[in-house]
Design an enzyme around this catalytic site. Structure first.
Site, PDB file in Angstrom:
ATOM      1  N   CYS A   1       0.850  -1.194   0.000  1.00 42.37           N
ATOM      2  CA  CYS A   1       0.000   0.000   0.000  1.00 42.37           C
ATOM      3  C   CYS A   1       0.887   1.246   0.000  1.00 42.37           C
ATOM      4  CB  CYS A   1      -0.949   0.014   1.189  1.00 42.37           C
ATOM      5  SG  CYS A   1      -1.883  -1.512   1.429  1.00 42.37           S
ATOM      6  N   ALA A   2       1.833   1.305  -0.952  1.00 44.64           N
ATOM      7  CA  ALA A   2       2.931   2.273  -0.890  1.00 44.64           C
ATOM      8  C   ALA A   2       2.528   3.697  -1.219  1.00 44.64           C
ATOM      9  CB  ALA A   2       4.051   1.841  -1.836  1.00 44.64           C
ATOM     10  N   ALA A   3       1.619   3.883  -2.192  1.00 44.21           N
ATOM     11  CA  ALA A   3       1.259   5.240  -2.620  1.00 44.21           C
ATOM     12  C   ALA A   3       0.651   6.023  -1.458  1.00 44.21           C
ATOM     13  CB  ALA A   3       0.276   5.175  -3.787  1.00 44.21           C
ATOM     14  N   PRO A   4       0.919   7.338  -1.379  1.00 44.93           N
ATOM     15  CA  PRO A   4       1.597   8.201  -2.365  1.00 44.93           C
ATOM     16  C   PRO A   4       3.117   8.133  -2.348  1.00 44.93           C
ATOM     17  CG  PRO A   4       0.871   9.518  -0.519  1.00 44.93           C
ATOM     18  CD  PRO A   4       0.357   8.129  -0.266  1.00 44.93           C
ATOM     19  N   GLY A   5       3.713   7.415  -1.393  1.00 43.87           N
ATOM     20  CA  GLY A   5       5.132   7.137  -1.511  1.00 43.87           C
ATOM     21  C   GLY A   5       6.071   7.833  -0.553  1.00 43.87           C
TER      22      GLY A   5
ATOM     23  N   ASP B   1       1.192  -1.179  -4.900  1.00 46.76           N
ATOM     24  CA  ASP B   1      -0.075  -0.475  -4.702  1.00 46.76           C
ATOM     25  C   ASP B   1      -1.051  -0.905  -5.789  1.00 46.76           C
ATOM     26  OD1 ASP B   1      -0.816   2.051  -2.809  1.00 46.76           O
ATOM     27  OD2 ASP B   1      -2.039   2.060  -4.622  1.00 46.76           O
TER      28      ASP B   1
ATOM     29  N   LYS C   1       6.808   7.315   2.637  1.00 41.61           N
ATOM     30  CA  LYS C   1       7.637   6.374   3.403  1.00 41.61           C
ATOM     31  C   LYS C   1       8.566   5.599   2.488  1.00 41.61           C
ATOM     32  CE  LYS C   1       4.250   5.726   7.160  1.00 41.61           C
ATOM     33  NZ  LYS C   1       3.161   6.510   6.566  1.00 41.61           N
TER      34      LYS C   1
ATOM     35  N   ASP D   1      -2.976  -6.100  -6.459  1.00 39.08           N
ATOM     36  CA  ASP D   1      -3.779  -6.173  -5.241  1.00 39.08           C
ATOM     37  C   ASP D   1      -2.962  -6.946  -4.212  1.00 39.08           C
ATOM     38  OD1 ASP D   1      -5.580  -7.356  -3.249  1.00 39.08           O
ATOM     39  OD2 ASP D   1      -7.193  -6.515  -4.450  1.00 39.08           O
TER      40      ASP D   1
ATOM     41  N   CYS E   1      -2.356   5.100  10.408  1.00 37.64           N
ATOM     42  CA  CYS E   1      -2.447   6.506  10.801  1.00 37.64           C
ATOM     43  C   CYS E   1      -3.691   6.682  11.671  1.00 37.64           C
ATOM     44  CB  CYS E   1      -2.497   7.422   9.575  1.00 37.64           C
ATOM     45  SG  CYS E   1      -3.803   7.021   8.392  1.00 37.64           S
TER      46      CYS E   1
END
Length: 549
Positions: A375-379, A399, A381, A427, A486
């Site tokens: 789940c990397a986006a928006p990137g 992502d 981290k 996915d 978060c």
């Protein structure tokens, strides 16, 4: 908080230029002034506007946010009033940033736009927004400049943030609840903007009234403008008399939560949950934090050889006020983000906009490691971890959103980190089941309610959903799974880790002590930041080591 404490400081008068108002006022038995409610029946709807629209009362239980459609006002379709597919009518009298804000609010409720408008393509962003105005309202106004984009962003974010509070007051000034429920979506957005400007922004009264009245008349019909005029003038009278019709915080816990949810503009279930978990005093502090204007954090790109001193020099040359963060790579700014974007600091690869989070410190990327960011986006981290590898190792950014991955990789090039990062468009659930790849570390920045970042993402409070933590076997034996959110909700954090470990006994929690300052370490050894305690967004992270055998 008792009923007598409802005259909160943020509700104090901010109207800069009072105007003479003519409205009937009478005294009740209690001696308090009353303003007669507006009867929209005096302002007839024009024929051919489509079906009657109904909406939830601000006091009703939360539903899924959104409206099914706007009659003859879809951004994807030309307006029926224009009678043609190309919009050429330009109206220079209507407040352009209010028109854009109203249309964007419509799109947000339909789930086709986000609150945040700021980006590094400010001019094209303004053009895109103006095209939506033309297709939705049937006319265009002059283009947005950087100042206009900032105004739209402030109005839209504030209106969404205070939606429950604003809707309660709007409904209170209608002749009956049915009028509010059946109000046209565009008319409601214009009223919300006017209420927000009068109650929460330092907008002169004449401007807030006149400009929103003109927008309603041009975008809808004269009668709609008359209605907006009457309601906004009634609001001004109540505000000047310090007698806004807000609910009293009294009765049982449920009744108090309903009142607080209106005063602080949060869903009832969220207020009750936070009071139960945090206590009333801490819950009120948290809601005040969520309703405050957020600051932006900027991380300097050390991979390109820049230091924080270099970034500060550029900010000072741009006359952007800043504050040093306790984290060495970060600075904070309250205003001036559009200036930073337009100056090209991001395009130069000098810095990135990123929340101050110690999650990357919990990951502790080491040169030579292989790490997958799920789940990397928006990137943010992803880039931060890649910079920590010192040119040795590899980050895989996974992502499901191809467009967001493309933006991530473009940012990686700007930061001179593209050789360290490879993207995976997939996915996560399917990828975890089908791949044979194993990694030294797996960062799962899990989908969550976002309850720790509500000051920046005002819309999340109305769109919260749960996602279950799926089984992840991407970690090498002896490798580490870092689970982060978060959110500040225990059910999305500690409880989910407990459930995961019970299902997967080969994963053992490892304390984050030594990776982050002691003030962020919980009794269970997890990382946790609190908006009210640490003055940064709320976040959570846990290290889980997979056994070798």
């Amino acid at each position: 908080m008792e009923g007598g404490a409802l005259a909160l400081p943020q509700f104090s008068s901010r109207v800069g230029s009072p105007i003479l108002l003519s409205a009937r006022m009478s005294s009740g038995a209690s001696g308090r002034s009353r303003v007669s409610k507006v009867n929209p029946g005096a302002y007839p709807r024009s024929a051919g506007r489509g079906r009657t629209w109904k909406r939830d009362s601000p006091e009703a239980p939360p539903r899924r946010s959104g409206i099914t459609r706007v009659p003859n006002r879809s951004p994807e379709m030309p307006t029926e009033r224009a009678g043609r597919t190309k919009i050429s009518n330009v109206n220079l009298e209507v407040s352009h940033h209010r028109a854009v804000a109203a249309v964007r609010l419509l799109r947000i409720e339909k789930g086709k736009a986000f609150v945040d408008l700021l980006n590094e393509k400010g001019n094209s962003s303004g053009e895109n927004e103006m095209s939506y105005v033309g297709r939705t309202l049937g006319f265009s106004t002059r283009c947005l400049d950087n100042r206009d984009i900032r105004l739209v962003t402030v109005i839209v974010a504030g209106t969404v943030r205070w939606k429950r509070y604003l809707d309660y007051l709007i409904m209170s000034l209608c002749s009956e609840e049915k009028v509010f429920r059946e109000m046209e979506p565009l008319l409601l957005q214009i009223l919300r903007i006017g209420f927000f400007e009068i109650l929460k922004l330092n907008v002169p009264a004449y401007a807030a009234v006149d400009e929103n009245v003109r927008l309603a008349k041009v975008a809808l019909r004269p009668g709609a403008g008359n209605l907006v005029n009457a309601i906004l003038r009634k609001l001004l009278l109540l505000k000047e008399a310090n007698s806004l019709p807000l609910p009293k915080v009294e009765g049982d816990d449920r009744a108090q939560a309903r009142a607080l949810s209106i005063i602080y503009s949060h869903p009832v279930w969220m207020v009750r949950r936070w009071i139960r978990f945090l206590g009333k005093e801490e819950a009120l502090k948290l809601m005040n934090w969520n309703n405050s204007d957020p600051h932006f954090s900027i991380r300097v790109n050390t991979a390109n050889g820049y230091t924080r001193a270099d970034l500060i020099d550029r900010l000072e040359s741009l006359q952007v006020h800043y504050e040093k963060s306790t984290m060495d790579e970060f600075v904070r700014i309250q205003e001036g983000m559009q200036t930073v974007l337009q100056a090209g600091l991001l395009k130069e690869g000098m810095c990135a906009v990123q929340d101050e989070s110690l999650v990357v410190s919990v990951v502790d990327p080491q040169p030579g490691e292989t790490i997958i960011d799920c789940c990397a986006a928006p990137g943010g981290k992803t880039l931060f971890m890649a910079a920590r590898l010192s040119g040795q190792g590899k980050i895989w950014a996974l992502d499901i959103n191809k467009g967001r991955l493309r933006i991530l990789m473009e940012a990686a090039k700007l930061h001179n980190l593209d050789a360290m990062i490879s993207d995976i468009h997939a996915d996560l659930r399917l990828y975890a089941k089908e791949t044979t790849a194993k990694f030294d570390k797996v960062l799962l920045d899990a989908p969550c309610s976002g309850l720790g970042v509500l000051s920046k993402r005002a819309d999340l409070r109305w769109n919260r959903q749960f996602e279950d933590l799926e089984e992840l076997m991407l970690v090498k034996p002896g490798g580490i799974l870092i689970y982060s959110t978060c959110s500040i909700d225990p059910e999305e954090n500690e409880h989910r880790i407990t459930a995961f470990v019970q299902r997967h006994p080969d994963f053992v929690p490892q304390s984050v002590h030594g990776y982050v300052p002691a003030e962020f370490v919980t009794d269970e050894g997890f990382y946790s930041s609190s908006p009210t305690k640490h003055s940064i967004d709320g976040a959570f992270a846990a290290r889980l080591v997979r056994s070798v055998l």
